[in-house]
Design a protein around this motif. Structure first.
Motif, PDB file in Angstrom:
ATOM      1  N   LEU A  20      13.512 -24.301 -14.695  1.00  0.00           N
ATOM      2  CA  LEU A  20      14.274 -24.820 -15.832  1.00  0.00           C
ATOM      3  C   LEU A  20      15.728 -24.358 -15.758  1.00  0.00           C
ATOM      4  O   LEU A  20      16.661 -25.144 -15.952  1.00  0.00           O
ATOM      5  N   TYR A  21      15.909 -23.086 -15.441  1.00  0.00           N
ATOM      6  CA  TYR A  21      17.270 -22.535 -15.326  1.00  0.00           C
ATOM      7  C   TYR A  21      18.045 -23.233 -14.219  1.00  0.00           C
ATOM      8  O   TYR A  21      19.210 -23.629 -14.407  1.00  0.00           O
ATOM      9  N   LEU A  22      17.432 -23.392 -13.060  1.00  0.00           N
ATOM     10  CA  LEU A  22      18.122 -23.980 -11.907  1.00  0.00           C
ATOM     11  C   LEU A  22      18.470 -25.445 -12.146  1.00  0.00           C
ATOM     12  O   LEU A  22      19.535 -25.918 -11.730  1.00  0.00           O
ATOM     13  N   VAL A  23      17.584 -26.180 -12.819  1.00  0.00           N
ATOM     14  CA  VAL A  23      17.855 -27.586 -13.107  1.00  0.00           C
ATOM     15  C   VAL A  23      19.092 -27.709 -13.990  1.00  0.00           C
ATOM     16  O   VAL A  23      19.995 -28.514 -13.717  1.00  0.00           O
ATOM     17  N   PHE A  24      19.144 -26.903 -15.037  1.00  0.00           N
ATOM     18  CA  PHE A  24      20.296 -26.997 -15.943  1.00  0.00           C
ATOM     19  C   PHE A  24      21.551 -26.375 -15.342  1.00  0.00           C
ATOM     20  O   PHE A  24      22.665 -26.785 -15.672  1.00  0.00           O
ATOM     21  N   ALA A  25      21.389 -25.408 -14.452  1.00  0.00           N
ATOM     22  CA  ALA A  25      22.553 -24.878 -13.735  1.00  0.00           C
ATOM     23  C   ALA A  25      23.149 -25.953 -12.832  1.00  0.00           C
ATOM     24  O   ALA A  25      24.378 -26.066 -12.695  1.00  0.00           O
ATOM     25  N   LYS A  26      22.281 -26.744 -12.220  1.00  0.00           N
ATOM     26  CA  LYS A  26      22.746 -27.853 -11.383  1.00  0.00           C
ATOM     27  C   LYS A  26      23.499 -28.882 -12.226  1.00  0.00           C
ATOM     28  O   LYS A  26      24.580 -29.349 -11.836  1.00  0.00           O
ATOM     29  N   ILE A  27      22.937 -29.230 -13.383  1.00  0.00           N
ATOM     30  CA  ILE A  27      23.599 -30.191 -14.266  1.00  0.00           C
ATOM     31  C   ILE A  27      24.919 -29.619 -14.775  1.00  0.00           C
ATOM     32  O   ILE A  27      25.947 -30.301 -14.791  1.00  0.00           O
ATOM     33  N   GLY A  28      24.900 -28.345 -15.182  1.00  0.00           N
ATOM     34  CA  GLY A  28      26.106 -27.717 -15.704  1.00  0.00           C
ATOM     35  C   GLY A  28      27.213 -27.602 -14.676  1.00  0.00           C
ATOM     36  O   GLY A  28      28.405 -27.611 -15.023  1.00  0.00           O
ATOM     37  N   SER A  29      26.853 -27.519 -13.405  1.00  0.00           N
ATOM     38  CA  SER A  29      27.859 -27.389 -12.346  1.00  0.00           C
ATOM     39  C   SER A  29      28.679 -28.662 -12.177  1.00  0.00           C
ATOM     40  O   SER A  29      29.805 -28.611 -11.675  1.00  0.00           O
ATOM     41  N   PHE A  30      28.116 -29.797 -12.600  1.00  0.00           N
ATOM     42  CA  PHE A  30      28.814 -31.073 -12.397  1.00  0.00           C
ATOM     43  C   PHE A  30      29.084 -31.784 -13.717  1.00  0.00           C
ATOM     44  O   PHE A  30      29.339 -32.995 -13.734  1.00  0.00           O
ATOM     45  N   THR A  31      29.042 -31.041 -14.811  1.00  0.00           N
ATOM     46  CA  THR A  31      29.339 -31.629 -16.110  1.00  0.00           C
ATOM     47  C   THR A  31      30.841 -31.607 -16.319  1.00  0.00           C
ATOM     48  O   THR A  31      31.398 -30.647 -16.843  1.00  0.00           O
ATOM     49  N   ILE A  32      31.508 -32.655 -15.869  1.00  0.00           N
ATOM     50  CA  ILE A  32      32.953 -32.771 -15.988  1.00  0.00           C
ATOM     51  C   ILE A  32      33.249 -33.904 -16.962  1.00  0.00           C
ATOM     52  O   ILE A  32      32.812 -35.038 -16.769  1.00  0.00           O
ATOM     53  N   GLY A  33      33.964 -33.579 -18.021  1.00  0.00           N
ATOM     54  CA  GLY A  33      34.309 -34.608 -18.992  1.00  0.00           C
ATOM     55  C   GLY A  33      33.505 -34.538 -20.271  1.00  0.00           C
ATOM     56  O   GLY A  33      33.563 -35.445 -21.092  1.00  0.00           O
ATOM     57  N   GLY A  34      32.755 -33.467 -20.464  1.00  0.00           N
ATOM     58  CA  GLY A  34      32.010 -33.322 -21.702  1.00  0.00           C
ATOM     59  C   GLY A  34      30.550 -33.678 -21.573  1.00  0.00           C
ATOM     60  O   GLY A  34      30.092 -34.177 -20.547  1.00  0.00           O
ATOM     61  N   GLY A  35      29.814 -33.445 -22.661  1.00  0.00           N
ATOM     62  CA  GLY A  35      28.374 -33.645 -22.638  1.00  0.00           C
ATOM     63  C   GLY A  35      27.946 -35.076 -22.401  1.00  0.00           C
ATOM     64  O   GLY A  35      26.910 -35.329 -21.791  1.00  0.00           O
ATOM     65  N   ALA A  37      29.369 -37.260 -20.476  1.00  0.00           N
ATOM     66  CA  ALA A  37      29.511 -37.616 -19.064  1.00  0.00           C
ATOM     67  C   ALA A  37      28.331 -37.141 -18.226  1.00  0.00           C
ATOM     68  O   ALA A  37      28.115 -37.637 -17.120  1.00  0.00           O
ATOM     69  N   MET A  38      27.575 -36.178 -18.749  1.00  0.00           N
ATOM     70  CA  MET A  38      26.450 -35.663 -17.960  1.00  0.00           C
ATOM     71  C   MET A  38      25.170 -36.449 -18.220  1.00  0.00           C
ATOM     72  O   MET A  38      24.143 -36.192 -17.592  1.00  0.00           O
ATOM     73  N   MET A  39      25.228 -37.430 -19.105  1.00  0.00           N
ATOM     74  CA  MET A  39      24.015 -38.169 -19.455  1.00  0.00           C
ATOM     75  C   MET A  39      23.357 -38.839 -18.255  1.00  0.00           C
ATOM     76  O   MET A  39      22.127 -38.784 -18.119  1.00  0.00           O
ATOM     77  N   PRO A  40      24.111 -39.505 -17.354  1.00  0.00           N
ATOM     78  CA  PRO A  40      23.447 -40.092 -16.184  1.00  0.00           C
ATOM     79  C   PRO A  40      22.701 -39.063 -15.341  1.00  0.00           C
ATOM     80  O   PRO A  40      21.602 -39.339 -14.846  1.00  0.00           O
ATOM     81  N   MET A  41      23.255 -37.863 -15.186  1.00  0.00           N
ATOM     82  CA  MET A  41      22.581 -36.833 -14.403  1.00  0.00           C
ATOM     83  C   MET A  41      21.333 -36.325 -15.120  1.00  0.00           C
ATOM     84  O   MET A  41      20.296 -36.074 -14.490  1.00  0.00           O
ATOM     85  N   ILE A  42      21.416 -36.200 -16.437  1.00  0.00           N
ATOM     86  CA  ILE A  42      20.239 -35.777 -17.208  1.00  0.00           C
ATOM     87  C   ILE A  42      19.128 -36.817 -17.068  1.00  0.00           C
ATOM     88  O   ILE A  42      17.953 -36.470 -16.904  1.00  0.00           O
ATOM     89  N   GLN A  43      19.493 -38.084 -17.156  1.00  0.00           N
ATOM     90  CA  GLN A  43      18.484 -39.140 -16.992  1.00  0.00           C
ATOM     91  C   GLN A  43      17.811 -39.043 -15.627  1.00  0.00           C
ATOM     92  O   GLN A  43      16.597 -39.199 -15.512  1.00  0.00           O
ATOM     93  N   LYS A  44      18.614 -38.790 -14.599  1.00  0.00           N
ATOM     94  CA  LYS A  44      18.076 -38.714 -13.240  1.00  0.00           C
ATOM     95  C   LYS A  44      17.176 -37.495 -13.075  1.00  0.00           C
ATOM     96  O   LYS A  44      16.056 -37.590 -12.538  1.00  0.00           O
ATOM     97  N   GLU A  45      17.643 -36.316 -13.519  1.00  0.00           N
ATOM     98  CA  GLU A  45      16.939 -35.063 -13.271  1.00  0.00           C
ATOM     99  C   GLU A  45      15.755 -34.848 -14.209  1.00  0.00           C
ATOM    100  O   GLU A  45      14.692 -34.389 -13.778  1.00  0.00           O
ATOM    101  N   LEU A  46      15.930 -35.153 -15.480  1.00  0.00           N
ATOM    102  CA  LEU A  46      14.921 -34.789 -16.478  1.00  0.00           C
ATOM    103  C   LEU A  46      13.966 -35.920 -16.840  1.00  0.00           C
ATOM    104  O   LEU A  46      12.824 -35.657 -17.224  1.00  0.00           O
ATOM    105  N   ILE A  47      14.423 -37.160 -16.723  1.00  0.00           N
ATOM    106  CA  ILE A  47      13.564 -38.290 -17.097  1.00  0.00           C
ATOM    107  C   ILE A  47      12.908 -38.917 -15.881  1.00  0.00           C
ATOM    108  O   ILE A  47      11.683 -39.049 -15.811  1.00  0.00           O
ATOM    109  N   GLU A  48      13.718 -39.292 -14.894  1.00  0.00           N
ATOM    110  CA  GLU A  48      13.174 -39.990 -13.729  1.00  0.00           C
ATOM    111  C   GLU A  48      12.411 -39.048 -12.802  1.00  0.00           C
ATOM    112  O   GLU A  48      11.303 -39.371 -12.351  1.00  0.00           O
ATOM    113  N   LYS A  49      12.971 -37.886 -12.502  1.00  0.00           N
ATOM    114  CA  LYS A  49      12.342 -36.971 -11.545  1.00  0.00           C
ATOM    115  C   LYS A  49      11.204 -36.164 -12.150  1.00  0.00           C
ATOM    116  O   LYS A  49      10.119 -36.057 -11.579  1.00  0.00           O
TER     117      LYS A  49
END
Length: 218
Positions: A20-35, A37-49
């Motif tokens: 859980l920590y590593l997944v969100f660390a990965k998302i947090g590392s590329f969250t540029i432009g605010g929360g 902007a990270m929605m596509p990555m969250i969809q990919k990591e947390l919903i699809e995968k």
């Protein structure tokens, strides 16, 4: 044997928290432009995968995250972590989200005065701005597709946009107005459903009564 099972369960629990920590660390590392902007990555990591949530749940988390104090990205990570592993999960997910930002900000703050005027740095920042704009556009399209499902919702969306963009109304007032409007519509719909259910029950009672009268007459 029992102790071994407990130990394995404990180890699996810590491994899941680490994941859980590593997944969100990965998302947090590329969250540029605010929360948002990270929605596509969250969809990919947390919903699809990982199937940790659904699209509707993600939209609910974002809605609550926008309406509560704090950064949207942090709020969403807390919600997801809490859903997965309770309070420890909420803490670990939040820590994973903020750790990369803290480290990166400290590094940038150390060298910002010496690199901010370099032409390559300026070009890199302009490129990042373009990418963020594209991500935010995708987020807007995604939100519209999944939330605007009626004429009232479409009118509310356009009204909110007009109030913020043209009239420069503070966004928190628009959010409060939207909350009040949503509660009002839900209350009206519940009243309609109650009346419909009461009418159906009354018809059923009359039908049963007529059936009994027929049987008695026979």
């Amino acid at each position: 044997m029992e102790n071994e099972l407990k130990e394995n369960k404990k180890n699996n629990y810590f491994l899941e928290l680490l994941k859980l920590y590593l997944v969100f660390a990965k998302i947090g590392s590329f969250t540029i432009g605010g929360g948002l902007a990270m929605m596509p990555m969250i969809q990919k990591e947390l919903i699809e995968k990982r199937k940790w949530m659904t699209d509707d749940e993600l939209l609910d988390y974002y809605a609550v995250g926008q309406s509560t104090p704090g950064i949207v990205a942090v709020n969403v990570s807390t919600f997801v972590g809490y859903k997965q592993f309770g309070i420890p999960g909420g803490f670990i997910a939040t820590l994973g989200m903020v750790t990369p930002s803290i480290v990166i900000i400290m590094i940038i703050a150390t060298f910002i005065n010496s690199i901010q005027d370099y032409p390559y740095v300026q070009k890199a920042l302009r490129g990042i701005n373009v990418a963020v704009a594209a991500l935010l556009t995708k987020v807007v399209v995604t939100f519209v597709k999944k939330t605007v499902k009626s004429v009232i919702a479409a009118v509310g969306m356009m009204l909110a946009f007009g109030l913020v963009f043209f009239l420069k109304l503070p966004s928190f007032l628009v959010i409060l107005f939207a909350i009040a409007l949503g509660i009002t519509i839900a209350f009206i719909n519940s009243k309609k459903l109650s009346k419909t259910a009461a009418g159906e029950q009354c018809k059923q009672n009359l039908s049963e009564l007529n059936e009994e009268n027929k049987n008695d007459s026979v």
